[in-house]
Design a protein around this motif. Structure first.
Motif, PDB file in Angstrom:
ATOM      1  N   ASP A  88       0.855  -1.178   0.000  1.00  0.00           N
ATOM      2  CA  ASP A  88       0.000   0.000   0.000  1.00  0.00           C
ATOM      3  C   ASP A  88       0.895   1.234   0.000  1.00  0.00           C
ATOM      4  O   ASP A  88       1.469   1.580   1.035  1.00  0.00           O
ATOM      5  N   GLU A  89       1.054   1.856  -1.168  1.00  0.00           N
ATOM      6  CA  GLU A  89       1.928   3.032  -1.316  1.00  0.00           C
ATOM      7  C   GLU A  89       3.327   2.763  -0.770  1.00  0.00           C
ATOM      8  O   GLU A  89       3.918   3.615  -0.112  1.00  0.00           O
ATOM      9  N   GLY A  90       3.847   1.565  -1.007  1.00  0.00           N
ATOM     10  CA  GLY A  90       5.204   1.211  -0.588  1.00  0.00           C
ATOM     11  C   GLY A  90       5.303   0.625   0.808  1.00  0.00           C
ATOM     12  O   GLY A  90       6.365   0.179   1.227  1.00  0.00           O
ATOM     13  N   LYS A  91       4.201   0.637   1.537  1.00  0.00           N
ATOM     14  CA  LYS A  91       4.189   0.076   2.891  1.00  0.00           C
ATOM     15  C   LYS A  91       3.523  -1.292   2.865  1.00  0.00           C
ATOM     16  O   LYS A  91       2.791  -1.627   1.937  1.00  0.00           O
ATOM     17  N   LEU A  92       3.778  -2.093   3.902  1.00  0.00           N
ATOM     18  CA  LEU A  92       3.161  -3.410   4.035  1.00  0.00           C
ATOM     19  C   LEU A  92       1.916  -3.278   4.889  1.00  0.00           C
ATOM     20  O   LEU A  92       1.969  -2.721   5.993  1.00  0.00           O
ATOM     21  N   LEU A  93       0.780  -3.770   4.385  1.00  0.00           N
ATOM     22  CA  LEU A  93      -0.483  -3.698   5.091  1.00  0.00           C
ATOM     23  C   LEU A  93      -1.050  -5.096   5.284  1.00  0.00           C
ATOM     24  O   LEU A  93      -1.049  -5.907   4.360  1.00  0.00           O
ATOM     25  N   TYR A  94      -1.518  -5.376   6.489  1.00  0.00           N
ATOM     26  CA  TYR A  94      -2.239  -6.614   6.805  1.00  0.00           C
ATOM     27  C   TYR A  94      -3.616  -6.209   7.331  1.00  0.00           C
ATOM     28  O   TYR A  94      -3.728  -5.355   8.207  1.00  0.00           O
ATOM     29  N   PHE A  95      -4.671  -6.806   6.773  1.00  0.00           N
ATOM     30  CA  PHE A  95      -6.051  -6.477   7.109  1.00  0.00           C
ATOM     31  C   PHE A  95      -6.775  -7.750   7.504  1.00  0.00           C
ATOM     32  O   PHE A  95      -6.513  -8.823   6.956  1.00  0.00           O
TER      33      PHE A  95
END
Length: 170
Positions: A88-95
């Motif tokens: 997500d925009e270069g970041k790591l996202l966990y949902f």
């Protein structure tokens, strides 16, 4: 192919192409177009993981703009998403979606810093014991992250199961 006894084998959808992996071996990784290519794993009860869950992948991106799913079980548009790991925009996202019914809740953890470097392989990992806060790792190093959720920022809301297919890539 699934190496467990569950036969949760993936099928290519919309033409992800075999490519060279991080070790230089041909036809050992998939290249996704970022639009609609993915690997689909049909739902099986073995994919409803009630306790600890670890999602792990080697990822090489062409860009950090926007978002790209790495692995997802369910679909946010259909409101049946069990979990999602994405750039997500270069970041790591966990949902994850919560098992609470009223009100239905969800949570997410996102790294505080950019972790993807276009053109370079990065190992990403999210580990989550349902009912506890998730932890994110990049290249084996635990990363600081922020939580967000609806209706609260409670990172301990347990995961919900929607019996949906799992998708790898996009």
């Amino acid at each position: 192919n699934d190496e467990s006894n569950n036969s949760n084998h993936a099928t290519a959808v919309n033409g992800p192409a075999l490519t060279i992996d991080r070790n230089g071996s041909a036809d050992r990784a998939y290249d996704f177009d970022g639009t609609n290519d993915y690997m689909n794993v049909p739902h099986h009860s073995s994919l409803n993981i009630p306790g600890g869950l670890t999602l792990s992948a080697w990822v090489k991106t062409d860009s950090n703009s926007g978002f790209a799913h790495i692995i997802a079980k369910g679909d946010g548009l259909s409101n049946n998403q069990d979990f999602l790991l994405q750039r997500d925009e270069g970041k790591l996202l966990y949902f994850w979606r919560s098992s609470r019914v009223a009100p239905e809740t969800w949570g997410k953890a996102i790294t505080s810093e950019t972790v993807f470097i276009p053109g370079q392989w990065v190992h990403v990992l999210a580990t989550h014991v349902s009912g506890s806060a998730p932890v994110l790792y990049v290249n084996g190093v635990q990363k600081a992250h922020v939580f967000a959720g609806v209706p609260t920022n409670d990172p301990t809301v347990p995961r919900k199961f929607h019996n949906a297919d799992m998708k790898i890539g996009v």
